[in-house]
Design an enzyme around this catalytic site. Structure first.
Site, PDB file in Angstrom:
ATOM      1  N   HIS A  16       0.837  -1.199   0.000  1.00 31.59           N
ATOM      2  CA  HIS A  16       0.000   0.000   0.000  1.00 31.59           C
ATOM      3  C   HIS A  16       0.872   1.249   0.000  1.00 31.59           C
ATOM      4  CE1 HIS A  16      -0.396   0.875   4.646  1.00 31.59           C
ATOM      5  NE2 HIS A  16       0.835   0.768   4.272  1.00 31.59           N
ATOM      6  N   CYS A  35       5.042   5.104   5.394  1.00 28.85           N
ATOM      7  CA  CYS A  35       3.919   4.520   4.650  1.00 28.85           C
ATOM      8  C   CYS A  35       3.509   5.391   3.465  1.00 28.85           C
ATOM      9  CB  CYS A  35       2.729   4.265   5.579  1.00 28.85           C
ATOM     10  SG  CYS A  35       2.879   2.712   6.494  1.00 28.85           S
ATOM     11  N   HIS A  41       5.008  -0.187  -0.471  1.00 31.57           N
ATOM     12  CA  HIS A  41       5.764  -1.098   0.397  1.00 31.57           C
ATOM     13  C   HIS A  41       4.768  -2.104   0.925  1.00 31.57           C
ATOM     14  CE1 HIS A  41       3.955   1.844   3.001  1.00 31.57           C
ATOM     15  NE2 HIS A  41       3.890   0.889   3.905  1.00 31.57           N
ATOM     16  N   HIS A  43       3.164  -5.021   3.809  1.00 34.88           N
ATOM     17  CA  HIS A  43       2.978  -5.414   5.210  1.00 34.88           C
ATOM     18  C   HIS A  43       2.505  -6.863   5.243  1.00 34.88           C
ATOM     19  CE1 HIS A  43       3.391  -1.498   7.151  1.00 34.88           C
ATOM     20  NE2 HIS A  43       2.657  -0.970   6.172  1.00 34.88           N
ATOM     21  N   ASP A  81      -4.662 -10.781  -0.808  1.00 33.52           N
ATOM     22  CA  ASP A  81      -3.320 -11.357  -0.662  1.00 33.52           C
ATOM     23  C   ASP A  81      -2.467 -11.128  -1.909  1.00 33.52           C
ATOM     24  OD1 ASP A  81      -1.340 -12.768   0.804  1.00 33.52           O
ATOM     25  OD2 ASP A  81      -1.780 -14.573  -0.370  1.00 33.52           O
ATOM     26  N   HIS A  82      -1.249 -10.633  -1.688  1.00 37.83           N
ATOM     27  CA  HIS A  82      -0.301 -10.322  -2.774  1.00 37.83           C
ATOM     28  C   HIS A  82      -0.855  -9.295  -3.757  1.00 37.83           C
ATOM     29  CE1 HIS A  82       1.795 -13.696  -1.048  1.00 37.83           C
ATOM     30  NE2 HIS A  82       2.857 -13.388  -1.761  1.00 37.83           N
ATOM     31  N   GLU A 126      -1.197  -4.606  11.513  1.00 44.05           N
ATOM     32  CA  GLU A 126      -0.383  -4.188  10.381  1.00 44.05           C
ATOM     33  C   GLU A 126       1.085  -4.532  10.645  1.00 44.05           C
ATOM     34  OE1 GLU A 126      -1.175  -0.582   7.670  1.00 44.05           O
ATOM     35  OE2 GLU A 126       0.286   0.117   9.139  1.00 44.05           O
TER      36      GLU A 126
HETATM   37 NI    NI Z   1       2.510   0.952   5.518  1.00 49.26          NI
END
Ligand code: NI
Length: 137
Positions: A16, A35, A41, A43, A81-82, A126
């Site tokens: 995100h 972020c 990047h 998580h 996911d992914h 997170e």
């Molecule tokens: Ni983040």
């Protein structure tokens, strides 16, 4: 009647970026920190879905955990996911994919699939230390 809460853990990896497009990169960095990295990047999100209700006399279940597991897989893991949440998940096209907003989206998706006399609560990590909870208030 005794009310019991059942919990199911799940996991997804997703990328995100937190930012407001009206703001400069400097302002986004100031508000959202790392972020806001323009190149995104990832998580490792850990999810706990909790369902509370009366224990059914016949089955001894609040809800069949196998059904809950399949619901989480189809509604959440398959969708997130992914994925790049900003670019690939419709719910975040115009909504910042903060942990807060992701928990609300997860809640709303699952709430439609779980009968209404059962209470639903979402806990979303997170990072191992940063997590949010949402119960539909
Ligand atoms: Ni983040």
């Amino acid at each position: 009647m005794p009310r019991v809460t059942i919990h199911r853990k799940a996991h997804f990896n997703a990328a995100h970026r937190l930012y407001k497009k009206e703001w400069s990169d400097e302002k986004n960095l100031e508000i959202f920190g790392k972020c806001s990295n323009p190149n995104y990047h990832g998580h490792n999100y850990e999810l706990v879905v909790s369902v509370t209700g009366e224990v059914d006399k016949e089955t001894g279940f609040v809800m069949d955990l196998a059904i809950l597991r399949k619901l989480i897989r189809s509604e959440i893991e398959d969708a997130f996911d992914h994925k790049n949440l900003n670019l690939e998940v419709d719910e975040f096209k115009d909504t910042n994919p903060t942990a807060e907003n992701i928990s609300i989206v997860i809640y709303n998706k699952l709430r439609k699939k779980i009968i209404e006399n059962l209470d639903l609560s979402i806990k979303l990590y997170e990072t191992p230390r940063n997590f949010v909870t949402y119960s539909g208030e």
